[in-house]
Scaffold this active site. Structure first.
Site, PDB file in Angstrom:
ATOM      1  N   VAL A 118       0.836  -1.210   0.000  1.00 52.37           N
ATOM      2  CA  VAL A 118       0.000   0.000   0.000  1.00 52.37           C
ATOM      3  C   VAL A 118       0.873   1.263   0.000  1.00 52.37           C
ATOM      4  CG1 VAL A 118      -1.849   1.243   1.179  1.00 52.37           C
ATOM      5  CG2 VAL A 118      -1.822  -1.260   1.222  1.00 52.37           C
ATOM      6  N   ALA A 133      -6.935  19.613  -3.521  1.00 50.49           N
ATOM      7  CA  ALA A 133      -6.656  19.834  -2.090  1.00 50.49           C
ATOM      8  C   ALA A 133      -6.419  21.319  -1.785  1.00 50.49           C
ATOM      9  CB  ALA A 133      -5.426  19.033  -1.685  1.00 50.49           C
ATOM     10  N   GLU A 170     -10.038   5.706   5.762  1.00 49.85           N
ATOM     11  CA  GLU A 170     -10.881   5.241   4.648  1.00 49.85           C
ATOM     12  C   GLU A 170     -10.382   3.908   4.088  1.00 49.85           C
ATOM     13  OE1 GLU A 170     -13.846   6.931   3.044  1.00 49.85           O
ATOM     14  OE2 GLU A 170     -13.792   4.777   2.753  1.00 49.85           O
ATOM     15  N   VAL A 224     -11.371  -0.029   5.416  1.00 52.43           N
ATOM     16  CA  VAL A 224     -12.554  -0.846   5.115  1.00 52.43           C
ATOM     17  C   VAL A 224     -12.798  -0.833   3.614  1.00 52.43           C
ATOM     18  CG1 VAL A 224     -15.013  -1.195   5.545  1.00 52.43           C
ATOM     19  CG2 VAL A 224     -13.571  -0.232   7.349  1.00 52.43           C
ATOM     20  N   GLY A 261      -1.197 -10.142  -3.784  1.00 52.75           N
ATOM     21  CA  GLY A 261      -1.063  -9.067  -2.776  1.00 52.75           C
ATOM     22  C   GLY A 261      -2.359  -8.740  -2.045  1.00 52.75           C
ATOM     23  N   GLU A 296      -3.599 -10.741   3.891  1.00 52.80           N
ATOM     24  CA  GLU A 296      -2.874 -10.124   5.002  1.00 52.80           C
ATOM     25  C   GLU A 296      -1.549 -10.842   5.203  1.00 52.80           C
ATOM     26  OE1 GLU A 296      -4.036  -7.304   6.766  1.00 52.80           O
ATOM     27  OE2 GLU A 296      -5.277  -7.466   5.007  1.00 52.80           O
ATOM     28  N   ASP A 327     -10.225 -10.565   9.497  1.00 51.43           N
ATOM     29  CA  ASP A 327     -10.083  -9.289   8.774  1.00 51.43           C
ATOM     30  C   ASP A 327     -11.463  -8.689   8.476  1.00 51.43           C
ATOM     31  OD1 ASP A 327      -8.435  -7.377   7.045  1.00 51.43           O
ATOM     32  OD2 ASP A 327      -9.834  -8.204   5.574  1.00 51.43           O
ATOM     33  N   LYS A 333     -13.232  -5.103   9.874  1.00 54.40           N
ATOM     34  CA  LYS A 333     -13.859  -4.078   9.014  1.00 54.40           C
ATOM     35  C   LYS A 333     -15.315  -3.842   9.398  1.00 54.40           C
ATOM     36  CE  LYS A 333     -10.759  -5.226   5.191  1.00 54.40           C
ATOM     37  NZ  LYS A 333     -10.564  -6.177   4.098  1.00 54.40           N
ATOM     38  N   GLY A 363      -5.268  -4.396  -2.774  1.00 57.80           N
ATOM     39  CA  GLY A 363      -4.304  -4.144  -3.843  1.00 57.80           C
ATOM     40  C   GLY A 363      -3.653  -2.787  -3.662  1.00 57.80           C
TER      41      GLY A 363
HETATM   42  P1  NDP Z   1       3.247  -4.840   3.517  1.00 55.89           P
HETATM   43  O1  NDP Z   1       3.711  -5.965   4.369  1.00 55.89           O
HETATM   44  O2  NDP Z   1       3.321  -4.973   2.045  1.00 55.89           O
HETATM   45  O3  NDP Z   1       4.023  -3.505   3.920  1.00 55.89           O
HETATM   46  C1  NDP Z   1       4.365  -3.195   5.237  1.00 55.89           C
HETATM   47  C2  NDP Z   1       5.714  -2.496   5.206  1.00 55.89           C
HETATM   48  O4  NDP Z   1       6.026  -2.015   6.499  1.00 55.89           O
HETATM   49  C3  NDP Z   1       6.864  -3.418   4.785  1.00 55.89           C
HETATM   50  O5  NDP Z   1       7.653  -2.779   3.823  1.00 55.89           O
HETATM   51  C4  NDP Z   1       7.606  -3.626   6.096  1.00 55.89           C
HETATM   52  O6  NDP Z   1       8.976  -3.864   5.916  1.00 55.89           O
HETATM   53  C5  NDP Z   1       7.386  -2.311   6.762  1.00 55.89           C
HETATM   54  N1  NDP Z   1       7.613  -2.348   8.206  1.00 55.89           N
HETATM   55  C6  NDP Z   1       7.409  -3.361   9.073  1.00 55.89           C
HETATM   56  N2  NDP Z   1       7.740  -2.973  10.339  1.00 55.89           N
HETATM   57  C7  NDP Z   1       8.156  -1.696  10.232  1.00 55.89           C
HETATM   58  C8  NDP Z   1       8.661  -0.760  11.194  1.00 55.89           C
HETATM   59  N3  NDP Z   1       8.770  -1.035  12.486  1.00 55.89           N
HETATM   60  N4  NDP Z   1       9.031   0.457  10.733  1.00 55.89           N
HETATM   61  C9  NDP Z   1       8.930   0.783   9.425  1.00 55.89           C
HETATM   62  N5  NDP Z   1       8.480  -0.084   8.483  1.00 55.89           N
HETATM   63  C10 NDP Z   1       8.098  -1.297   8.891  1.00 55.89           C
HETATM   64  O7  NDP Z   1       1.756  -4.516   3.967  1.00 55.89           O
HETATM   65  P2  NDP Z   1       0.605  -3.853   3.117  1.00 55.89           P
HETATM   66  O8  NDP Z   1       1.097  -2.678   2.416  1.00 55.89           O
HETATM   67  O9  NDP Z   1      -0.124  -4.885   2.362  1.00 55.89           O
HETATM   68  O10 NDP Z   1      -0.402  -3.408   4.289  1.00 55.89           O
HETATM   69  C11 NDP Z   1      -0.175  -2.253   5.056  1.00 55.89           C
HETATM   70  C12 NDP Z   1      -1.439  -1.959   5.865  1.00 55.89           C
HETATM   71  O11 NDP Z   1      -2.521  -1.731   4.960  1.00 55.89           O
HETATM   72  C13 NDP Z   1      -1.902  -3.110   6.765  1.00 55.89           C
HETATM   73  O12 NDP Z   1      -2.475  -2.570   7.914  1.00 55.89           O
HETATM   74  C14 NDP Z   1      -2.968  -3.804   5.926  1.00 55.89           C
HETATM   75  O13 NDP Z   1      -3.917  -4.491   6.699  1.00 55.89           O
HETATM   76  C15 NDP Z   1      -3.597  -2.595   5.263  1.00 55.89           C
HETATM   77  N6  NDP Z   1      -4.291  -2.875   4.012  1.00 55.89           N
HETATM   78  C16 NDP Z   1      -3.684  -3.589   3.029  1.00 55.89           C
HETATM   79  C17 NDP Z   1      -4.331  -3.803   1.834  1.00 55.89           C
HETATM   80  C18 NDP Z   1      -3.700  -4.539   0.710  1.00 55.89           C
HETATM   81  O14 NDP Z   1      -4.346  -4.703  -0.322  1.00 55.89           O
HETATM   82  N7  NDP Z   1      -2.457  -5.009   0.842  1.00 55.89           N
HETATM   83  C19 NDP Z   1      -5.674  -3.277   1.609  1.00 55.89           C
HETATM   84  C20 NDP Z   1      -6.226  -2.522   2.714  1.00 55.89           C
HETATM   85  C21 NDP Z   1      -5.546  -2.344   3.877  1.00 55.89           C
HETATM   86  P3  NDP Z   1       9.456  -5.409   5.766  1.00 55.89           P
HETATM   87  O15 NDP Z   1       8.809  -5.937   4.542  1.00 55.89           O
HETATM   88  O16 NDP Z   1      10.929  -5.273   5.650  1.00 55.89           O
HETATM   89  O17 NDP Z   1       9.003  -6.108   7.013  1.00 55.89           O
HETATM   90  N1  HSE Z   2      -6.513  -8.977   3.119  1.00 56.72           N
HETATM   91  C1  HSE Z   2      -7.491  -8.002   2.812  1.00 56.72           C
HETATM   92  C2  HSE Z   2      -8.471  -8.589   1.800  1.00 56.72           C
HETATM   93  C3  HSE Z   2      -6.828  -6.779   2.236  1.00 56.72           C
HETATM   94  O1  HSE Z   2      -8.211  -9.671   1.270  1.00 56.72           O
HETATM   95  O2  HSE Z   2      -9.509  -8.001   1.571  1.00 56.72           O
HETATM   96  C4  HSE Z   2      -7.736  -5.610   2.183  1.00 56.72           C
HETATM   97  O3  HSE Z   2      -8.095  -5.167   3.441  1.00 56.72           O
END
Ligand code: NDP
Ligand code: HSE
Length: 445
Positions: free
Chosen positions: A19, A38, A134, A137, A192, A195, A206, A210, A307
């Site tokens: 993300v 904005a 936003e 969920v 991707g 979780e 999850d 939400k 995604g």
């Molecule tokens: P990722 O695992 O892809 O990204 C998380 C990132 O945070 C990684 O690069 C990780 O590094 C880094 N990280 C971990 N610990 C730390 C720290 N202490 N300090 C700084 N960076 C750190 O997760 P996502 O992007 O998929 O998800 C992020 C959030 O968004 C989550 O809360 C998820 O539930 C939410 N979300 C995700 C969606 C999706 O489609 N993926 C959709 C909606 C919500 P490293 O990889 O080296 O551990």
């Molecule tokens: N793991 C979650 C899903 C990501 O599959 O919907 C979005 O929150």
């Protein structure tokens, strides 16, 4: 046009994974249009990630990259902290520290808010900063905005949503392509959607996070994930997907929250939904949320729930909101949970045993005289009325000389405690040969 002369608002990103990188890329690509909306530029000027090399490659020169998120929070030049790390551990501490430092926070972290939301929103209220979520969920669907602002005239009656892309993808692949559960899950992870810990997806946690957030906003109750009933899709069998289809239904993992006579229902479980409903036809990783308000009637919100860029779309919408509103008096902003903090309701969450719904039951029974009468007799004795029934040769025991059969029953509404009693009595019959499958059914009319 005066506002266009304001200096850009400066954003610090914690975590640049799926993300985070989407957020960076979309902000770069659409920066001019976003600035015009904005009223000022929005710039990510600092990023923290454990993997500094990968982070630097993602953002290029010109953005400061550090491995310690606290350096972002401590930077007085940062106006907004975007938490995209995930989980309830370090993310909770960082969000609370950012609030304490007077930063506005944007997060996609539904797990964090569903469990620690009360603490986080209270801290933000005290400090007069915004916590926007936003993206937490249904990914790119602006459902928080719709519930909190667009539907604000309504007394919301119920919400039912496909709010986990991974499980909807798995169910679609199982139904359409006959794929095994594990194969479909691996593909969802590769794309991707899943979780970091996919048990959160497949066990309904999850979706539970939400629906907890939507429930709080819809009914003005505190976030209380610990009271949600949560059941995932790991026990679903391919034959139930098939039988449901023969009866005119699809099986979906639904997050449901409903205003009931005895409180607020808050539950996630697989549900039979009539195949003719739009939501029953939401396939793949797509999400959809149906909201029923007393004035507006039924509304439907559909789109990508996961995604990189779809989720970034929601993160950036929050950044734009903050850029527009951060000068406003905190008391005149839209409240975090839609209702004023001193006007929250203490309506209880209804225990699952008191929820009223209808059911799909599948019983593997001995194919002999009187079996059906005994099963229907138990249901009748508990006042549970039958809506439809199917009898099929069981897959694994069918064919010539079969002595077992699948009995599929759809019931009308009854209270869950009565159904539990009926299930216990039916299970004890010697002619019921395997654990009974029970899936709840929602007409969503
Ligand atoms: P990722 O695992 O892809 O990204 C998380 C990132 O945070 C990684 O690069 C990780 O590094 C880094 N990280 C971990 N610990 C730390 C720290 N202490 N300090 C700084 N960076 C750190 O997760 P996502 O992007 O998929 O998800 C992020 C959030 O968004 C989550 O809360 C998820 O539930 C939410 N979300 C995700 C969606 C999706 O489609 N993926 C959709 C909606 C919500 P490293 O990889 O080296 O551990
Ligand atoms: N793991 C979650 C899903 C990501 O599959 O919907 C979005 O929150």
């Amino acid at each position: 046009m005066k506002s266009m002369n304001l200096s850009p608002i400066r954003v610090g990103l914690l975590g640049i994974g799926t993300v985070g990188s989407g957020t960076f890329n979309v902000l770069q690509r659409n920066q001019e249009e976003i600035r015009r909306r904005a009223g000022r530029g929005i710039e990510i000027t600092m990023v923290a990630d454990l993997d500094v090399v990968r982070a630097k490659a993602a953002v290029g020169a010109g953005v400061q990259v550090v491995d310690d998120a606290r350096k972002v929070i401590a930077n007085p030049d940062i106006d907004i902290v975007v938490e995209l790390i995930g989980g309830y551990g370090i993310a909770r501490q960082l969000v609370l520290e950012a609030i304490e430092a007077g930063k506005h926070v944007v997060t996609a972290n539904k797990a964090l808010l569903a469990v620690h939301g009360t603490e986080i929103f209270a801290a933000a209220h005290r400090k007069g900063v915004m916590v926007a979520f936003e993206a937490a969920v249904a990914g790119g669907i602006p459902i928080i905005k719709a519930l909190r602002e667009g539907l604000t005239a309504n007394s919301i009656q119920w919400i039912a949503g496909i709010i986990n892309g991974t499980t909807n993808f798995i169910l679609s692949e199982m139904r359409d392509k006959g794929l095994d559960f594990d194969v479909a899950l691996k593909e969802a992870q590769r794309l991707g959607y899943a979780e970091a810990d996919p048990t959160f997806d497949i066990e309904g946690v999850d979706a539970g996070h939400k629906v907890t957030l939507m429930s709080a906003i819809a009914f003005g109750i505190p976030v209380q994930f610990d009271k949600a009933y949560v059941e995932g899709i790991t026990q679903l069998a391919a034959q139930d997907i098939r039988y449901a289809e023969q009866l005119g239904y699809r099986i979906k993992l639904l997050g449901i929250t409903k205003r009931a006579a005895n409180g607020i229902e808050l539950r996630v479980h697989p549900s039979l939904v009539p195949a003719k409903r739009l939501i029953a036809n939401v396939e793949g990783a797509m999400n959809a949320v149906v909201v029923h308000g007393d004035a507006v009637g039924t509304t439907l919100y559909y789109g990508k729930g996961a995604g990189s860029e779809p989720t970034a779309s929601a993160v950036i919408a929050d950044l734009v909101d903050i850029a527009r509103l951060h000068m406003a008096d905190p008391e005149h902003r839209v409240p975090h949970l839609a209702f004023q903090p001193d006007a929250m309701s203490d309506l209880p969450v209804v225990p699952m045993s008191e929820v009223v719904t209808s059911y799909y039951l599948r019983l593997k029974v001995a194919d002999e005289t009187g079996v059906l009468a005994r099963v229907t007799g138990i249901l009748a004795s508990l006042g549970i009325s039958i809506d439809a029934m199917l009898q099929r040769e069981a897959d694994d025991v069918g064919g010539e000389g079969a002595t077992q059969t699948d009995l599929i029953i759809l019931t009308h509404n009854c209270v869950e405690a009565k159904m539990n009693e009926a299930l216990a009595q039916m299970q004890a019959l010697p002619t019921v040969l395997a654990p009974i499958t029970r899936i709840r059914k929602e007409e969503l009319a």
